[in-house]
Design a protein around this motif. Sequence first.
Motif, PDB file in Angstrom:
ATOM      1  N   GLY A  25       0.889  -1.301   0.055  1.00  0.00           N
ATOM      2  CA  GLY A  25       0.033   0.046  -0.014  1.00  0.00           C
ATOM      3  C   GLY A  25       0.879   1.238  -0.018  1.00  0.00           C
ATOM      4  O   GLY A  25       1.806   1.259   0.461  1.00  0.00           O
ATOM      5  N   THR A  29      -3.390   0.365  -3.414  1.00  0.00           N
ATOM      6  CA  THR A  29      -3.330  -0.837  -2.787  1.00  0.00           C
ATOM      7  C   THR A  29      -2.943  -2.016  -3.695  1.00  0.00           C
ATOM      8  O   THR A  29      -4.015  -2.231  -4.552  1.00  0.00           O
ATOM      9  CB  THR A  29      -4.265  -1.173  -1.530  1.00  0.00           C
ATOM     10  OG1 THR A  29      -4.362  -0.135  -0.929  1.00  0.00           O
ATOM     11  CG2 THR A  29      -3.993  -2.408  -1.030  1.00  0.00           C
ATOM     12  N   GLU A  81      -4.529   6.908  -2.114  1.00  0.00           N
ATOM     13  CA  GLU A  81      -4.059   5.732  -1.508  1.00  0.00           C
ATOM     14  C   GLU A  81      -4.145   4.809  -2.885  1.00  0.00           C
ATOM     15  O   GLU A  81      -5.207   4.715  -3.287  1.00  0.00           O
ATOM     16  CB  GLU A  81      -5.005   5.291  -0.527  1.00  0.00           C
ATOM     17  CG  GLU A  81      -4.202   3.841  -0.051  1.00  0.00           C
ATOM     18  CD  GLU A  81      -5.319   3.467   1.359  1.00  0.00           C
ATOM     19  OE1 GLU A  81      -5.950   2.312   1.592  1.00  0.00           O
ATOM     20  OE2 GLU A  81      -5.763   4.340   2.400  1.00  0.00           O
ATOM     21  N   ASP A 120       0.235   5.566   0.486  1.00  0.00           N
ATOM     22  CA  ASP A 120      -0.627   6.609   0.752  1.00  0.00           C
ATOM     23  C   ASP A 120      -0.018   8.062   0.787  1.00  0.00           C
ATOM     24  O   ASP A 120       1.168   8.049   1.111  1.00  0.00           O
ATOM     25  CB  ASP A 120      -1.440   6.508   1.702  1.00  0.00           C
ATOM     26  CG  ASP A 120      -0.773   6.267   3.235  1.00  0.00           C
ATOM     27  OD1 ASP A 120      -0.341   7.538   3.879  1.00  0.00           O
ATOM     28  OD2 ASP A 120      -0.386   5.168   3.659  1.00  0.00           O
TER      29      ASP A 120
END
Length: 628
Positions: A276, A290, A288, A278
């Motif tokens: 991930g 992922t 963000e 962000d």
Amino acid sequence: MHKSTFMTTLFLLPALFLFALCLPAFGQAEREMTTLKMFYDEDDIVVTPTRYPKSISRVAENMTVITAEDIKAINAHTLADVLYYVSGVSVPIFGGPGSAANVFIQGSSNRHILLLIDGVPQNNLSDVYPDVGAVQVQSIERIEIIKGPASSTWGSSLGGVINVITKSPDELRKFGGVISSSIGERNTGDYRGEVSGKVAGVGYYLSGGGLLSDGLLPHNGFHGGNFFTKLKYSPTDRANLTFSLGYNRGAREIGEVPLFGVSFDGDYQYVFTTLGFDYSITKDLALELTLRSSWRDNDQRQNDLLTGLMLVGIDSAERNFGVGTKLVWTPRGHEVVLGTDFDSGHLDSISIKDGKQRLEKWAIFLNDTVTLGDFSLTPGLRYDHTSTNGDFWSPSMGVTYAPWESAVMRAFVARGFSTPPLFITFGDGFYSVSNPNLEMESVWSYSLGMETTILRYAWLKTTFFLHDISDLVGGMQLSDGRFTYVNQGKQRRQGVEMEVKTMPVFNTSLTIGYAFVDATDRDTGEIIPLVARNNYDVGIIYDDRKSCRATLKGHYTQWNGEVADNGKSTAMIWDFYVSKKLFAFNDDRQSSVEAFFSAHNLFNGAQYPAFPFRNPRRWFEGGIRIYF
């Protein structure tokens, strides 16, 4: 759903979003719920309802939060042990630690429950089974449970969402952790280790362990191990990079049916990874991204009880890859979340048509939390497309109202769905025929609730709910004796949940929970069998907040099974847990040794929906934890 209602909803939700964004914020962003916060941990912040942190006092859904301290207090082994005591959630216990366990929320089917770990789906592709008995608890920071559909945020989740949130690195220390070991009857053992800290700018958390048992019931043994790690790196004040990897394996003896002379076994291996990123673009805007992937192998066997020879074996292998994006905009009085999900899953199994099938799906979702003085509005909308069962629109609307600092009222309406498992859509064998024309199972859900501390030293929560389900998938026998699955069922599940917690008096507090579920066939009016109609939970907790904690819990479920099921609900099951800190290595008590003990089913109560899958009788275990 009628076409006119659908089109009205489709155009109304975007219009409502635009209207909400034009509204100014009145008053404070959040009223200080001083007395309510006395009954919550971690500043009552949750992420599951909208996929963005928000106060639980502004959550319209019926929600329960379980913390790591709650898990430790009952010396739990797996997620099934923890969910067993949650009001509105039913988990029939069929064996000892690590055993396979079904989970039901407000009478829903277990395949309607979405199980997440840090927001990543964990359900099998083949049968969408949420294997809560295989999730070890040592790496869990908290569990957030939404009772009812959360499809406008998460997609396929007709019955509810269980989101397991794992521990993050302890960035205030270079090195620390805990070692735990317990032993119990029938060679039951649970051995764990955790370390966490920050070195060279990288935060790390690692945990691993083994769980084993010869079985508390006939043919009920389990041997398994797990490993989990999470790494976090912040190259700048605005950016964070997080990587996690989990591995879980287990060998189960699932049980036996002497009447038919068969027993059941199963093995599983599971690996999942996430990456991930962000980034805070501005003070009010964040992005963000992922990436997620998983590999899962499952083997199921049916054996001859006398010889042990395998009669039927089904092996399956799953591979999944997914990408999620999220843009969060937080101007004054708003929390707007816009996101996308894409997942591609592949299943290899002899139990499905052509021995190989795939499920590809993508979605876009949008929600906002609008604060208007004592009111909070949360409109949501999501569009899901699947390669197997068509498309679905999931609108929702939530409202909270805080008339005074000691009370919150909640109302929530949502349309949700469940994607049929690949085995139901493509199951093709000696007994079954595939049906690639299956559509989504759908629900319209309504809930109305209130929680208050108006009595000052007691917290009370009441929620009324109604779920109208359509296009429910069920089996239909064909003329040649085989069967196929079709969208044919309609159900209504309605009821009430009530919970009470008290403030400690002489270090002792009380918890009471009750849930009633009336599940009926909407066409015939008949009661749906094997639904937990009445659930009762009682807890007495002693905690001196220094060195000793003791918990006595009672749980009773009335399974409205038929006579032929030979189930029993004759007594409340009582469990006792105690832990005692023996000594500390330093003045801040951060390094210490703690002993714990558990006594399960103190009075040998019988409580199970169907024979021969009984609950275990009285058994004991104890162990020690070393913190450093």
